[in-house]
Design an enzyme around this catalytic site. Structure first.
Site, PDB file in Angstrom:
ATOM      1  N   ASP A  75      34.358  36.399  27.638  1.00 26.91           N
ATOM      2  CA  ASP A  75      33.784  35.062  27.608  1.00 26.91           C
ATOM      3  C   ASP A  75      34.328  34.282  28.798  1.00 26.91           C
ATOM      4  O   ASP A  75      35.447  34.520  29.240  1.00 26.91           O
ATOM      5  CB  ASP A  75      34.125  34.332  26.311  1.00 26.91           C
ATOM      6  CG  ASP A  75      33.162  33.192  26.050  1.00 26.91           C
ATOM      7  OD1 ASP A  75      32.114  33.449  25.430  1.00 26.91           O
ATOM      8  OD2 ASP A  75      33.435  32.060  26.481  1.00 26.91           O
ATOM      9  N   THR A  76      33.518  33.381  29.313  1.00 19.85           N
ATOM     10  CA  THR A  76      33.914  32.561  30.458  1.00 19.85           C
ATOM     11  C   THR A  76      33.644  31.102  30.146  1.00 19.85           C
ATOM     12  O   THR A  76      32.611  30.772  29.555  1.00 19.85           O
ATOM     13  CB  THR A  76      33.125  32.979  31.723  1.00 19.85           C
ATOM     14  OG1 THR A  76      33.403  34.350  32.005  1.00 19.85           O
ATOM     15  CG2 THR A  76      33.491  32.131  32.926  1.00 19.85           C
TER      16      THR A  76
END
Length: 131
Positions: A75-76
């Site tokens: 995830d970013t």
């Protein structure tokens, strides 16, 4: 001597085309199974650790039905002015975000979580971006 683990199956728990492309540069054969846990920032997690927390949720969700595999969750987030910027809701929201990011340095954090038989590993990459 450290025992080498061999996974017969690797699963990317992400629908991101960019993550799929990056993984293809490392290995040829992997599956994609997308999980959709509720992405809420828990109170007890710092902003820079939110991506690892979300990646862990995604990977664990997929792993519970795929115990024979190594599952990779990622995830970013973008952090600006001590807040996480999500995906813009519409054009006006996108304009607001671009204005907020303009002439500043913000942080982009990508968190990764790996889970498989005998493996639970997480890491993150923090990048400062001037826009």
């Amino acid at each position: 001597m450290q025992e080498r683990l061999i996974m017969k199956r690797i699963i990317l728990a992400s629908k991101s085309p960019r993550r799929q492309q990056l993984l293809k540069e490392i290995i040829d054969n992997f599956d994609i199974i997308v999980s959709n846990p509720e992405e809420k920032k828990p109170l007890f997690v710092s902003l820079k650790n939110v991506p690892v927390h979300l990646a862990k949720q995604k990977a664990k969700e997929v792993y519970k039905d795929n115990k024979d595999a190594l599952v990779i969750g990622a995830d970013t987030v973008v952090i600006c002015d001590n807040q996480i910027l999500g995906k813009p809701k519409d054009k006006n929201d996108a304009k607001r975000m671009i204005t907020m990011l303009s002439n500043k340095t913000h942080i982009v954090v990508t968190g990764v979580y790996l889970i498989g038989k005998g493996i639970k590993k997480s890491f993150k990459c923090i990048t400062e971006v001037t826009f």
